[in-house]
Design an enzyme around this catalytic site. Structure first.
Site, PDB file in Angstrom:
ATOM      1  N   LYS A 115      -6.584   2.056   3.694  1.00 41.60           N
ATOM      2  CA  LYS A 115      -7.450   1.639   4.798  1.00 41.60           C
ATOM      3  C   LYS A 115      -7.307   2.564   6.003  1.00 41.60           C
ATOM      4  O   LYS A 115      -6.217   3.030   6.315  1.00 41.60           O
ATOM      5  CB  LYS A 115      -7.096   0.208   5.223  1.00 41.60           C
TER       6      LYS A 115
ATOM      7  N   ARG B  96      -4.680  10.402   7.381  1.00 43.56           N
ATOM      8  CA  ARG B  96      -5.951  10.044   6.760  1.00 43.56           C
ATOM      9  C   ARG B  96      -7.058   9.830   7.778  1.00 43.56           C
ATOM     10  O   ARG B  96      -8.227  10.085   7.503  1.00 43.56           O
ATOM     11  CB  ARG B  96      -5.769   8.791   5.894  1.00 43.56           C
TER      12      ARG B  96
ATOM     13  N   GLY C  60       0.844  -1.198   0.000  1.00 43.13           N
ATOM     14  CA  GLY C  60       0.000   0.000   0.000  1.00 43.13           C
ATOM     15  C   GLY C  60       0.879   1.247   0.000  1.00 43.13           C
ATOM     16  O   GLY C  60       2.010   1.235  -0.520  1.00 43.13           O
ATOM     17  N   ASN C  61       0.388   2.307   0.606  1.00 41.92           N
ATOM     18  CA  ASN C  61       1.107   3.573   0.635  1.00 41.92           C
ATOM     19  C   ASN C  61       2.443   3.450   1.382  1.00 41.92           C
ATOM     20  O   ASN C  61       3.515   3.782   0.859  1.00 41.92           O
ATOM     21  CB  ASN C  61       0.189   4.612   1.291  1.00 41.92           C
ATOM     22  N   TRP C  62       2.371   2.922   2.586  1.00 40.75           N
ATOM     23  CA  TRP C  62       3.592   2.754   3.393  1.00 40.75           C
ATOM     24  C   TRP C  62       4.428   1.597   2.863  1.00 40.75           C
ATOM     25  O   TRP C  62       5.657   1.678   2.805  1.00 40.75           O
ATOM     26  CB  TRP C  62       3.177   2.556   4.845  1.00 40.75           C
ATOM     27  N   GLY C  63       3.751   0.541   2.439  1.00 36.47           N
ATOM     28  CA  GLY C  63       4.458  -0.614   1.895  1.00 36.47           C
ATOM     29  C   GLY C  63       5.312  -0.210   0.699  1.00 36.47           C
ATOM     30  O   GLY C  63       6.471  -0.629   0.564  1.00 36.47           O
TER      31      GLY C  63
ATOM     32  N   LYS D  97      -2.409   5.960  18.556  1.00 31.91           N
ATOM     33  CA  LYS D  97      -2.416   7.354  18.066  1.00 31.91           C
ATOM     34  C   LYS D  97      -3.473   7.551  16.969  1.00 31.91           C
ATOM     35  O   LYS D  97      -3.971   8.647  16.769  1.00 31.91           O
ATOM     36  CB  LYS D  97      -1.034   7.793  17.600  1.00 31.91           C
TER      37      LYS D  97
ATOM     38  N   LYS E 249       0.597  -0.873  12.218  1.00 36.88           N
ATOM     39  CA  LYS E 249       0.130  -0.222  13.445  1.00 36.88           C
ATOM     40  C   LYS E 249      -1.079  -0.957  13.968  1.00 36.88           C
ATOM     41  O   LYS E 249      -2.175  -0.836  13.431  1.00 36.88           O
ATOM     42  CB  LYS E 249      -0.164   1.237  13.156  1.00 36.88           C
TER      43      LYS E 249
HETATM   44  N1  LIG Z   1       0.674   5.097   5.214  1.00 38.74           N
HETATM   45  C1  LIG Z   1       1.466   5.487   6.162  1.00 38.74           C
HETATM   46  O1  LIG Z   1       1.984   6.607   6.167  1.00 38.74           O
HETATM   47  C2  LIG Z   1       1.836   4.545   7.281  1.00 38.74           C
HETATM   48  C3  LIG Z   1       2.901   4.867   8.122  1.00 38.74           C
HETATM   49  C4  LIG Z   1       3.258   4.002   9.125  1.00 38.74           C
HETATM   50  C5  LIG Z   1       2.578   2.806   9.293  1.00 38.74           C
HETATM   51  N2  LIG Z   1       1.532   2.504   8.479  1.00 38.74           N
HETATM   52  C6  LIG Z   1       0.876   1.211   8.713  1.00 38.74           C
HETATM   53  O2  LIG Z   1       1.274   0.328   7.681  1.00 38.74           O
HETATM   54  C7  LIG Z   1       0.237  -0.636   7.448  1.00 38.74           C
HETATM   55  C8  LIG Z   1      -0.022  -0.691   5.952  1.00 38.74           C
HETATM   56  O3  LIG Z   1      -0.503   0.563   5.510  1.00 38.74           O
HETATM   57  P1  LIG Z   1      -0.315   1.100   4.035  1.00 38.74           P
HETATM   58  O4  LIG Z   1      -0.394   2.596   4.150  1.00 38.74           O
HETATM   59  O5  LIG Z   1       0.884   0.502   3.373  1.00 38.74           O
HETATM   60  O6  LIG Z   1      -1.610   0.489   3.305  1.00 38.74           O
HETATM   61  P2  LIG Z   1      -2.787   1.292   2.533  1.00 38.74           P
HETATM   62  O7  LIG Z   1      -3.895   1.562   3.474  1.00 38.74           O
HETATM   63  O8  LIG Z   1      -2.180   2.409   1.750  1.00 38.74           O
HETATM   64  O9  LIG Z   1      -3.263   0.258   1.424  1.00 38.74           O
HETATM   65  C9  LIG Z   1      -4.143  -0.796   1.600  1.00 38.74           C
HETATM   66  C10 LIG Z   1      -3.435  -2.066   1.161  1.00 38.74           C
HETATM   67  O10 LIG Z   1      -4.268  -3.175   1.460  1.00 38.74           O
HETATM   68  C11 LIG Z   1      -4.284  -4.035   0.333  1.00 38.74           C
HETATM   69  N3  LIG Z   1      -5.507  -4.824   0.361  1.00 38.74           N
HETATM   70  C12 LIG Z   1      -6.762  -4.461   0.015  1.00 38.74           C
HETATM   71  N4  LIG Z   1      -7.620  -5.498   0.152  1.00 38.74           N
HETATM   72  C13 LIG Z   1      -6.865  -6.531   0.634  1.00 38.74           C
HETATM   73  C14 LIG Z   1      -7.160  -7.862   1.009  1.00 38.74           C
HETATM   74  N5  LIG Z   1      -8.400  -8.346   0.937  1.00 38.74           N
HETATM   75  N6  LIG Z   1      -6.145  -8.642   1.457  1.00 38.74           N
HETATM   76  C15 LIG Z   1      -4.902  -8.159   1.557  1.00 38.74           C
HETATM   77  N7  LIG Z   1      -4.548  -6.892   1.217  1.00 38.74           N
HETATM   78  C16 LIG Z   1      -5.524  -6.105   0.764  1.00 38.74           C
HETATM   79  C17 LIG Z   1      -4.207  -3.094  -0.844  1.00 38.74           C
HETATM   80  O11 LIG Z   1      -3.778  -3.779  -1.980  1.00 38.74           O
HETATM   81  C18 LIG Z   1      -3.161  -2.115  -0.347  1.00 38.74           C
HETATM   82  O12 LIG Z   1      -1.866  -2.597  -0.583  1.00 38.74           O
HETATM   83  C19 LIG Z   1      -0.951  -0.167   8.300  1.00 38.74           C
HETATM   84  O13 LIG Z   1      -0.951  -0.905   9.503  1.00 38.74           O
HETATM   85  C20 LIG Z   1      -0.635   1.274   8.623  1.00 38.74           C
HETATM   86  O14 LIG Z   1      -1.195   1.691   9.842  1.00 38.74           O
HETATM   87  C21 LIG Z   1       1.165   3.330   7.473  1.00 38.74           C
END
Ligand SMILES: NC(=O)c1ccc[n+]([C@@H]2O[C@H](COP(=O)([O-])OP(=O)(O)OC[C@H]3O[C@@H](n4cnc5c(N)ncnc54)[C@H](O)[C@@H]3O)[C@@H](O)[C@H]2O)c1
Length: 308
Positions: free
Chosen positions: A255, A228, A12-15, A164, A121
């Protein structure tokens, strides 16, 4: 030690952001890491093309991290078992609601010596707690612009990251109601107090100093101003639409973490009859689930036991 193979579980975004960092570090340190990094991608169609195909040809996750180029040797793979095959380091970075299903698939299919790092998180994903390994893993993530501190109090780090998002949801509610900076500061202050108290009660042994690391107060402030969860909570008040609907409309597949975490926290508080001791966490959960109107958020701040 032979160069270690890294797999990023999530995109996703962080990934995707971490894939850029990890991919570049793997390339720059071939004595420590295999330069080929695999990334599990939950497959989606984007304008008639598979997201994995787009990532592997354009080297960009056009849906979740538009405009940022990923290193060429980060390879997107749609099957999580294929992606993690032979990996020594599994970096979990996906929304926590999908972790269980993914781990079920991985069970019995990963290297017995593989280690897992979580960037998720949430409240309940146990991972490696070895401090020496922490120093080794630092090399996976550290860059000149992304600094890593290895701390021993990993539970507090993880719990801070989860809680948080509840506080940020509260901040978004007060923004939506039209309150100003002082009210938001009160939300942050009371939210931090509840975070500390929650750790003391449910994860005894946590160190107060961890709350003053980047993962604590700094991340809390950022999320209450820019994230978000705050944005969707503000729109919840202004539009009257449901959280689920806004998540779909505003986040394009990303999400929300605040409302589901508030639900999990409430489950833990209820089990110990402690809802009233955590009025901010409890109010966020009740607002998100329609039990009380959002206007009661401010009442909860005024009547907070910390103000009595
Ligand atoms: N975005 C940030 O800045 C940030 C920073 C630190 C930590 N995090 C944490 O990292 C984790 C991942 O967040 P993100 O921002 O990479 O994700 P995201 O919310 O940007 O993206 C959602 C991800 O979920 C996937 N997805 C959707 N349906 C699915 C399903 N049925 N099965 C499996 N995957 C599915 C999507 O393909 C996408 O890769 C979260 O726990 C978030 O709290 C995010």
């Amino acid at each position: 030690m032979a160069p270690q193979k890294i797999c990023i579980v999530g995109s996703g975004n962080w990934g995707s952001a971490i894939a850029k960092i990890v991919g570049n570090n793997a390339l720059a340190k071939p004595d420590q890491f295999d330069p080929d990094v695999s990334m599990w991608v939950f497959e989606e169609q984007i304008n008639g093309h598979k997201l994995t195909h787009i990532i592997n040809t354009q080297h960009e996750n056009v849906k979740y991290l538009k405009g940022i180029k990923l290193p060429d040797r980060v390879v997107a793979i749609p099957d999580v078992v294929d992606a993690s095959r032979g990996a020594d380091i599994l970096v979990f970075v996906l929304p926590h609601q999908f972790v269980h299903g993914v781990c079920e698939k991985l069970k019995g299919n990963i290297k017995p010596t593989a280690v897992a790092v979580t960037l998720i998180k949430t409240l309940k994903i146990p991972c490696c707690k070895d401090t020496q390994l922490g120093q080794h893993l630092k090399a996976v993530f550290q860059t000149s612009y992304f600094r890593i501190v290895v701390v021993e109090d990993e539970t507090t780090v993880e719990v801070c990251g989860a809680l948080k998002n509840i506080v940020a949801t509260a901040a978004g509610f007060t923004d939506g109601l039209g309150y100003g900076d002082n009210t938001k500061a009160a939300v942050i202050r009371l939210g931090l107090m509840e975070m500390i108290k929650f750790c003391e009660i449910f994860y005894p042994g946590s160190s107060l100093s961890t709350f003053f690391e980047s993962c604590g107060i700094a991340d809390l402030i950022t999320t209450c101003y820019g994230g978000r969860n705050r944005r969707v909570a503000e729109a919840f008040v202004k539009t009257g639409k449901s959280i689920e609907q806004l998540e779909k409309e505003m986040l394009d597949g990303q999400k929300l973490q605040g409302p589901p975490t508030a639900f999990e926290v409430n489950y833990m508080l209820k089990a110990r009859d402690m809802e009233e001791r955590f009025p901010l966490f409890t109010a966020v959960h009740r607002i998100c689930t329609g039990v009380i109107p959002v206007q009661e958020m401010v009442q909860c701040l005024k009547n907070h036991p910390e103000h009595m």
